[in-house]
Motif scaffolding. Structure first.
Motif, short mmCIF file in Angstrom:
data_model
loop_
_atom_site.label_atom_id
_atom_site.label_comp_id
_atom_site.label_asym_id
_atom_site.label_seq_id
_atom_site.Cartn_x
_atom_site.Cartn_y
_atom_site.Cartn_z
N GLU A 117 0.84 -1.20 0.00
CA GLU A 117 0.00 0.00 0.00
C GLU A 117 0.88 1.26 0.00
OE1 GLU A 117 -3.12 -0.34 -0.36
OE2 GLU A 117 -4.32 1.08 0.79
N ASP A 155 -8.32 0.07 -14.61
CA ASP A 155 -8.08 -0.73 -13.40
C ASP A 155 -7.21 0.05 -12.41
OD1 ASP A 155 -9.59 -2.91 -14.11
OD2 ASP A 155 -7.93 -3.96 -15.07
N ASN A 158 -9.24 2.70 -10.75
CA ASN A 158 -10.12 2.13 -9.73
C ASN A 158 -9.36 1.74 -8.46
OD1 ASN A 158 -12.70 2.40 -10.83
ND2 ASN A 158 -12.38 0.66 -12.20
N LEU A 159 -8.16 1.18 -8.65
CA LEU A 159 -7.34 0.84 -7.48
C LEU A 159 -6.94 2.09 -6.71
CD1 LEU A 159 -5.02 -1.99 -8.87
CD2 LEU A 159 -6.73 -2.19 -7.06
N ARG A 163 -8.09 3.25 -2.95
CA ARG A 163 -7.03 3.53 -1.96
C ARG A 163 -7.28 4.91 -1.33
NH1 ARG A 163 -3.03 2.25 -5.02
NH2 ARG A 163 -2.92 0.12 -4.25
N ARG A 166 -10.10 4.53 1.05
CA ARG A 166 -9.67 3.80 2.26
C ARG A 166 -8.88 4.71 3.20
NH1 ARG A 166 -8.32 -0.68 -0.98
NH2 ARG A 166 -6.14 -0.09 -1.07
N PRO B 15 -7.54 -9.16 -13.72
CA PRO B 15 -8.97 -9.14 -14.05
C PRO B 15 -9.29 -9.51 -15.50
CG PRO B 15 -8.19 -6.94 -13.38
CD PRO B 15 -7.05 -7.88 -13.19
N ARG B 39 -16.19 -4.50 -14.86
CA ARG B 39 -16.46 -5.69 -15.66
C ARG B 39 -17.68 -6.41 -15.09
NH1 ARG B 39 -11.03 -5.08 -15.11
NH2 ARG B 39 -9.76 -5.12 -17.01
N TRP B 54 -13.31 -7.17 -10.22
CA TRP B 54 -12.65 -5.95 -9.74
C TRP B 54 -11.16 -6.24 -9.58
CZ3 TRP B 54 -14.17 -1.09 -9.47
CH2 TRP B 54 -13.48 -0.18 -8.65
N PRO B 55 -10.31 -5.27 -9.89
CA PRO B 55 -8.87 -5.55 -9.74
C PRO B 55 -8.45 -5.67 -8.28
CG PRO B 55 -9.24 -3.24 -10.34
CD PRO B 55 -10.57 -3.92 -10.42
N ALA B 56 -7.61 -6.63 -7.97
CA ALA B 56 -7.09 -6.78 -6.61
C ALA B 56 -5.91 -5.83 -6.42
CB ALA B 56 -6.62 -8.22 -6.37
N PRO B 57 -5.77 -5.26 -5.22
CA PRO B 57 -4.60 -4.41 -4.97
C PRO B 57 -3.31 -5.23 -5.12
CG PRO B 57 -6.18 -4.28 -3.16
CD PRO B 57 -6.63 -5.41 -4.05
#
Lengths: 212, 117
Positions: A117, A155, A158-159, A163, A166, B15, B39, B54-57
């Motif tokens: 992170e 993507d 969105n990440l 973050r 959060r 993803p 998606r 959904w994309p994973a961190p």
């Protein structure tokens, strides 16, 4: 050989959801069950006799059986063979000795997650760009539009957005926190890292409370 | 009204590959033409629920989340916290007006509460 365990009612420590234990504990349990089973047959059967059977020192064996000392690779091989274990079973016990216990594994996973992170905040310029866009007139709540403006993939947008949410750097309507309006990019990054540290510390306290 | 499970979400480290895999395996269609670029999975059946990817961190494992439909996200989150849950993503209004939040239950399992627009 595992059939003998039926004589002594013990839960499999690896399958206990309430109290996860080190996988290597299974070998210790195996020794204790074997010893208890022999004592059921012969109440005068001593630990010395058991150690002699296993061709090991009784003091060492006692410490291993009480969980005060880990059995070495050589001891697991030797004792396992004497207990009639197959080479495959011995290999499983040897592997179990090297697997971190559940608590350590969870601690390591947490550390990896928070480090990742922090690295994402340090390395991802899109966080600052999104924040800048959120404050700008003409902002569109559309990740495809944000991606086009920032030059990164949807993507990645969105990440970064999740973050920022959060870490409390944007609110639930994707508005940048007012206090951040005057920050430079360097100051923003410093603040974001401080938030990561704060979240990691809270997580650590929670982890310690639950003992992993 | 109750609180039905309204959607499953695959959180994937890859993803696009995940979408391709399930599309090939089950004939699911995956459409990301929406403001989130999300998606959305159509399983092609009215039975069961639909899903999304959904994309994973980075460095997070892939996993599946359930979205639970609620009448009010904020009050559901407050109630969940009282019961020992932890907020991961606070209540957020999505581009098309839906509201959602992501939490960990007391055992650390991730789930989402979702309120339609």
């Amino acid at each position: 050989m595992w059939g003998k365990c039926g004589a002594i009612s013990r839960p499999n420590p690896c399958e206990s959801a309430a109290a996860p234990v080190r996988l290597g504990e299974v070998f210790r349990q195996r020794l204790n069950v074997e010893f208890a089973t022999r004592r059921q047959t012969n109440p005068r059967y001593s630990l010395r006799a058991f150690a002699a059977f296993l061709q090991t020192d009784h003091s060492t064996l006692s410490k291993v059986m009480q969980g005060n000392r880990r059995a070495t690779v050589k001891q697991i091989r030797g004792m396992g063979k004497k207990l009639g274990m197959s080479p495959e079973e011995i290999a499983v016990h040897l592997a179990a000795e090297h697997v971190p216990d559940a608590s350590t594994a969870r601690r390591q996973a947490r550390l990896r997650r928070w480090t990742a992170e922090a690295l994402a905040v340090v390395g991802g310029a899109e966080h600052w760009e999104i924040l800048r866009l959120c404050r700008a007139p003409g902002f569109r709540k559309d990740c495809r539009w944000i991606a086009a403006q920032t030059g990164v993939g949807v993507d990645q947008v969105n990440l970064a957005l999740t973050r920022l949410l959060r870490l409390g750097l944007i609110d639930g309507r994707w508005h940048a926190q007012t206090a951040l309006a005057e920050l430079t990019e360097a100051e923003f990054r410093k603040l974001a890292l401080a938030r990561v540290r704060q979240k990691a510390a809270e997580d650590h306290i929670e982890f310690a409370k639950t003992k992993g | 009204m109750g609180n039905p499970v309204v959607q499953f979400q695959i959180v994937s480290a890859a993803p696009e590959e995940t979408a391709g895999f399930y599309a090939s395996l089950f004939g699911w269609t995956v459409d990301a033409n929406n403001p989130m670029g999300y998606r959305q999975i159509d399983t092609g059946s009215k039975a069961g629920i639909q899903g999304g990817i959904w994309p994973a961190p980075p460095h997070a494992p892939s996993f599946v989340q359930l979205f639970i439909g609620v009448a009010d996200v904020k009050s559901s989150v407050a109630q969940a916290v009282e019961l020992g849950a932890k907020v991961i993503i606070p209540p957020t209004v999505l581009p098309e007006g839906e509201e959602m939040a992501v939490l960990h239950d007391p055992q650390g399992m991730s789930f989402a509460v979702w309120q339609p627009a």
